[in-house]
Design a protein around this motif. Structure first.
Motif, mmCIF file in Angstrom:
data_model
loop_
_atom_site.group_PDB
_atom_site.id
_atom_site.type_symbol
_atom_site.label_atom_id
_atom_site.label_comp_id
_atom_site.label_asym_id
_atom_site.label_seq_id
_atom_site.Cartn_x
_atom_site.Cartn_y
_atom_site.Cartn_z
ATOM 1 N N VAL A 19 0.837 -1.205 0.000
ATOM 2 C CA VAL A 19 0.000 0.000 0.000
ATOM 3 C C VAL A 19 0.866 1.247 0.000
ATOM 4 O O VAL A 19 0.583 2.231 -0.678
ATOM 5 N N LYS A 20 1.968 1.169 0.753
ATOM 6 C CA LYS A 20 2.872 2.317 0.840
ATOM 7 C C LYS A 20 3.449 2.620 -0.536
ATOM 8 O O LYS A 20 3.498 3.767 -0.966
ATOM 9 N N LYS A 21 3.842 1.552 -1.247
ATOM 10 C CA LYS A 21 4.416 1.754 -2.570
ATOM 11 C C LYS A 21 3.394 2.402 -3.501
ATOM 12 O O LYS A 21 3.699 3.338 -4.239
ATOM 13 N N GLN A 22 2.172 1.903 -3.414
ATOM 14 C CA GLN A 22 1.116 2.437 -4.266
ATOM 15 C C GLN A 22 0.902 3.920 -3.981
ATOM 16 O O GLN A 22 0.826 4.742 -4.906
ATOM 17 N N LEU A 23 0.847 4.251 -2.697
ATOM 18 C CA LEU A 23 0.648 5.650 -2.307
ATOM 19 C C LEU A 23 1.794 6.520 -2.818
ATOM 20 O O LEU A 23 1.578 7.626 -3.324
ATOM 21 N N GLU A 24 3.000 5.986 -2.696
ATOM 22 C CA GLU A 24 4.158 6.762 -3.137
ATOM 23 C C GLU A 24 4.130 6.985 -4.639
ATOM 24 O O GLU A 24 4.448 8.075 -5.122
ATOM 25 N N ASP A 25 3.702 5.940 -5.379
ATOM 26 C CA ASP A 25 3.571 6.092 -6.831
ATOM 27 C C ASP A 25 2.579 7.194 -7.175
ATOM 28 O O ASP A 25 2.846 8.061 -8.004
ATOM 29 N N GLU A 26 1.424 7.128 -6.498
ATOM 30 C CA GLU A 26 0.400 8.141 -6.755
ATOM 31 C C GLU A 26 0.933 9.534 -6.450
ATOM 32 O O GLU A 26 0.726 10.476 -7.221
ATOM 33 N N SER A 28 4.043 10.607 -6.446
ATOM 34 C CA SER A 28 5.046 11.113 -7.388
ATOM 35 C C SER A 28 4.369 11.519 -8.701
ATOM 36 O O SER A 28 4.748 12.514 -9.322
ATOM 37 N N HIS A 29 3.335 10.749 -9.083
ATOM 38 C CA HIS A 29 2.593 11.113 -10.288
ATOM 39 C C HIS A 29 1.947 12.485 -10.118
ATOM 40 O O HIS A 29 2.025 13.347 -10.992
ATOM 41 N N LEU A 30 1.319 12.678 -8.958
ATOM 42 C CA LEU A 30 0.630 13.942 -8.693
ATOM 43 C C LEU A 30 1.610 15.115 -8.651
ATOM 44 O O LEU A 30 1.332 16.177 -9.208
ATOM 45 N N THR A 31 2.761 14.885 -8.015
ATOM 46 C CA THR A 31 3.709 16.008 -7.940
ATOM 47 C C THR A 31 4.251 16.354 -9.313
ATOM 48 O O THR A 31 4.455 17.529 -9.617
ATOM 49 N N SER A 32 4.463 15.331 -10.167
ATOM 50 C CA SER A 32 4.971 15.666 -11.499
ATOM 51 C C SER A 32 3.887 16.396 -12.301
ATOM 52 O O SER A 32 4.180 17.334 -13.039
ATOM 53 N N SER A 33 2.620 16.001 -12.132
ATOM 54 C CA SER A 33 1.536 16.723 -12.797
ATOM 55 C C SER A 33 1.492 18.166 -12.314
ATOM 56 O O SER A 33 1.289 19.100 -13.102
ATOM 57 N N PHE A 34 1.691 18.317 -11.010
ATOM 58 C CA PHE A 34 1.685 19.658 -10.426
ATOM 59 C C PHE A 34 2.752 20.531 -11.082
ATOM 60 O O PHE A 34 2.481 21.659 -11.496
ATOM 61 N N GLY A 35 3.959 19.951 -11.236
ATOM 62 C CA GLY A 35 5.041 20.706 -11.859
ATOM 63 C C GLY A 35 4.716 21.089 -13.292
ATOM 64 O O GLY A 35 4.959 22.215 -13.721
ATOM 65 N N GLN A 36 4.107 20.136 -14.028
ATOM 66 C CA GLN A 36 3.770 20.417 -15.426
ATOM 67 C C GLN A 36 2.739 21.531 -15.525
ATOM 68 O O GLN A 36 2.839 22.425 -16.375
ATOM 69 N N LEU A 37 1.737 21.476 -14.627
ATOM 70 C CA LEU A 37 0.702 22.513 -14.641
ATOM 71 C C LEU A 37 1.314 23.871 -14.324
ATOM 72 O O LEU A 37 0.950 24.886 -14.928
ATOM 73 N N LYS A 38 2.244 23.856 -13.368
ATOM 74 C CA LYS A 38 2.902 25.101 -12.978
ATOM 75 C C LYS A 38 3.620 25.699 -14.189
ATOM 76 O O LYS A 38 3.551 26.900 -14.442
ATOM 77 N N GLN A 39 4.309 24.799 -14.948
ATOM 78 C CA GLN A 39 5.007 25.259 -16.150
ATOM 79 C C GLN A 39 4.038 25.857 -17.153
ATOM 80 O O GLN A 39 4.291 26.908 -17.741
ATOM 81 N N ALA A 40 2.898 25.153 -17.344
ATOM 82 C CA ALA A 40 1.899 25.634 -18.299
ATOM 83 C C ALA A 40 1.411 27.014 -17.878
ATOM 84 O O ALA A 40 1.278 27.927 -18.705
ATOM 85 N N VAL A 111 -6.010 26.730 -14.937
ATOM 86 C CA VAL A 111 -4.890 25.917 -14.451
ATOM 87 C C VAL A 111 -4.753 26.064 -12.942
ATOM 88 O O VAL A 111 -4.480 25.094 -12.231
ATOM 89 N N ASN A 112 -4.983 27.279 -12.465
ATOM 90 C CA ASN A 112 -4.874 27.523 -11.045
ATOM 91 C C ASN A 112 -5.860 26.661 -10.252
ATOM 92 O O ASN A 112 -5.517 26.097 -9.222
ATOM 93 N N GLY A 113 -7.099 26.581 -10.780
ATOM 94 C CA GLY A 113 -8.109 25.746 -10.126
ATOM 95 C C GLY A 113 -7.631 24.312 -10.021
ATOM 96 O O GLY A 113 -7.734 23.679 -8.961
ATOM 97 N N ASN A 114 -7.075 23.797 -11.131
ATOM 98 C CA ASN A 114 -6.573 22.420 -11.123
ATOM 99 C C ASN A 114 -5.404 22.252 -10.169
ATOM 100 O O ASN A 114 -5.280 21.229 -9.498
ATOM 101 N N LEU A 115 -4.554 23.285 -10.105
ATOM 102 C CA LEU A 115 -3.407 23.220 -9.199
ATOM 103 C C LEU A 115 -3.895 23.083 -7.755
ATOM 104 O O LEU A 115 -3.353 22.287 -6.988
ATOM 105 N N THR A 121 -5.342 17.160 -2.923
ATOM 106 C CA THR A 121 -5.180 15.713 -3.030
ATOM 107 C C THR A 121 -3.823 15.273 -2.504
ATOM 108 O O THR A 121 -3.717 14.273 -1.787
ATOM 109 N N VAL A 122 -2.784 16.040 -2.857
ATOM 110 C CA VAL A 122 -1.441 15.699 -2.398
ATOM 111 C C VAL A 122 -1.387 15.733 -0.868
ATOM 112 O O VAL A 122 -0.859 14.811 -0.239
#
Lengths: 155, 124
Positions: A19-26, A28-40, A111-115, A121-122
Motif C-alpha cells: 500500500v505504501k508503494k502504491q501511495l508513493e507512486d500516486e 510522485s505522479h501527482l507532484t509531477s503533474s503539479f510541476g507540469q501545470l505550474k510550467q503551463a 490551471v490555477n483551479g486544477n493546481l 489531493t497531495v
C-alpha cells in the motif's frame, strides 16, 4: 480517517509495504503533474506579458523575429491590433490583444483551479502515507518485541 | 514425475498467457488516458469556438502553415472529432472490461494449476 486507521491495523506488514508503494507512486505522479501545470501556467503568464508589449506605442518599431531558437531576422510590427492565438488541436484564432489577454487570463485561472485541486489531493495522500508509516512502525516494534520474547523464552 | 512436468509446463504456458493479457490491459489503459486528454482538449476548443463571433478568423495548422478556415467548417470538424473520440472511448472501455474478466479467469486457472502442481511435487 479513524476508519482508515482500523483498516490499516488489520493489514500485515507485507500488505502495508505494498500500500505504501502504491501511495508513493500516486504521490510522485501527482507532484509531477503539479510541476507540469505550474510550467503551463508560467507559459500562459509569459503570453500575457508578450501581448501587453503589443500596443500602439510600439507600432512600426523594428523587432527581431525568431526563425529558429538561434536565427533571427529583423522585422517591423505592422499590426498592433490583432494576434493569432493557439487554442489547441491545431486551431488558431485571430483575436484582438485585449481578447487574447482575457483568453490567457482565463487559462491561468483554469490551471490555477486544477493546481489547487491537486494540492489538496497531495496533502490528503501525504496524510494517508504518514498514518500508514506510523502503523508500519508500530507493527515492526511489536514484531521485534515478539522476536525478543521468543528468544528470551528459548534461552 | 511426468505428471508434475506436464503440470509445470501448463503452469508456465498459463502464466505467459496471463502476462500477455496484463500487457494488453495496460496498453488499453494507456490509450484510454490518451483519448481522455484528447477529448478534454477538443472540448476546450469547442467552448472557445462557442465564444467567438461569427466573423472571427480561424486558422488551422496544416504541417508548418496556417490555413484559414470557415468557422462553420471548423466547428463541425471539432464536433465530429469529439463524436469520434467518444466512440473510441466507449470501444476501449468495453475492451477494458473484457480484459478485466479475462484476467480474473486466467488468475483462477493459474492458482488452480499452481495448487495441483504443488500437490504433484509434494506427493513425489
Amino acid at each position: 480517517m479513524a476508519q482508515k486507521q482500523i483498516e490499516l491495523q488489520d493489514l500485515d506488514l507485507q500488505q502495508l509495504v505494498e500500500v505504501k508503494k502504491q501511495l508513493e507512486d500516486e504521490l510522485s505522479h501527482l507532484t509531477s503533474s503539479f510541476g507540469q501545470l505550474k510550467q503551463a501556467q508560467n507559459r500562459f503568464a509569459d503570453c500575457i506579458e508578450s501581448c501587453k508589449a503589443i500596443h500602439e506605442k510600439n507600432e512600426a518599431k523594428t523587432i527581431l523575429v525568431p526563425l529558429t531558437s538561434s536565427l533571427y531576422v529583423p522585422g517591423k510590427l505592422a499590426d498592433v491590433q490583432k494576434v493569432i492565438v493557439d487554442i489547441g488541436t491545431g486551431y488558431y484564432v485571430e483575436k484582438t490583444t485585449e481578447d487574447a489577454i482575457k483568453f490567457y487570463n482565463a487559462k491561468v485561472a483554469f490551471v490555477n483551479g486544477n493546481l489547487e485541486k491537486i494540492q489538496t489531493t497531495v496533502a490528503q495522500k501525504q496524510g494517508n502515507l504518514r498514518s500508514l508509516v506510523d502503523v508500519m512502525q508500530y507493527k515492526l516494534q511489536i514484531q521485534q518485541q515478539e522476536q525478543k520474547a521468543a528468544a528470551a523464552s528459548k534461552a | 514425475m511426468s505428471a508434475a512436468q506436464a503440470l509445470q509446463r501448463k503452469f508456465e504456458a498459463e502464466s505467459a498467457a496471463y502476462q500477455t493479457i496484463q500487457k494488453d490491459y495496460s496498453k488499453a489503459v494507456e490509450s484510454r488516458q490518451r483519448l481522455d486528454s484528447q477529448l478534454q482538449e477538443n472540448k476546450i476548443v469547442q467552448e472557445e469556438f462557442a465564444l467567438l463571433k461569427g466573423d472571427a478568423n480561424i486558422y488551422k495548422l496544416i504541417g508548418p502553415v496556417l490555413v484559414k478556415q470557415e468557422k462553420a467548417e471548423a466547428v463541425t470538424n471539432v464536433d465530429k472529432r469529439i463524436d469520434f473520440i467518444q466512440a473510441e472511448i466507449d470501444r476501449v472501455e468495453k475492451q477494458l472490461k473484457d480484459l478485466q474478466e479475462k484476467t480474473e479467469k486466467k488468475r483462477v486457472e493459474l492458482v488452480q494449476t499452481q495448487t495441483m502442481l504443488q500437490q504433484a511435487v509434494g506427493q513425489k
